[in-house]
Enzyme design. Structure first.
Site, PDB file in Angstrom:
ATOM      1  CB  CYS A  16      -0.916  -0.005   1.208  1.00  0.00           C
ATOM      2  SG  CYS A  16      -0.044   0.297   2.760  1.00  0.00           S
ATOM      3  CG  ASP A  17       1.892   5.454  -1.524  1.00  0.00           C
ATOM      4  OD1 ASP A  17       2.942   5.468  -0.855  1.00  0.00           O
ATOM      5  OD2 ASP A  17       1.563   6.378  -2.277  1.00  0.00           O
TER       6      ASP A  17
END
Length: 102
Positions: A16-17
């Protein structure tokens, strides 16, 4: 093209970011879906993918970064966090031994 048989997957990473929680929910969903399989499901930032990951699942917008951070690994991009056919395909391949490819 990088490939792996689903039965050979031992570590599945959800990359994820933004840290908004959607990918954490997806990781939990995959842990439940794969609890009978001998697969570790781990949630990690896209820029910190562990070297021992067999398959990386991430949002389409992060796929290029995931490929750079995990060269030689199968990266499966998806569009929707819950109910995406690409993610369902990963689960099916792990359960039934199908081929996953980058």
């Amino acid at each position: 093209m990088t490939t792996i048989n689903g039965k050979d997957v031992r570590k599945l990473v959800i990359a994820c970011d933004a840290g908004m929680g959607s990918s954490v929910m997806l990781a939990g969903q995959l842990r439940r879906a794969l609890k009978k399989e001998q697969v570790v499901v781990e949630h990690t930032p896209v820029d910190s993918i562990p070297a021992d990951a067999d398959v990386v699942v991430c949002h389409t917008g992060l796929a290029d970064r995931a490929r750079r951070g995990a060269p030689g690994k199968v990266v499966v991009p998806f569009q929707v966090y819950l109910g995406d056919p690409a993610v369902d395909g990963v689960v099916t391949a792990i359960r039934d031994g199908g081929v996953l490819s980058a």
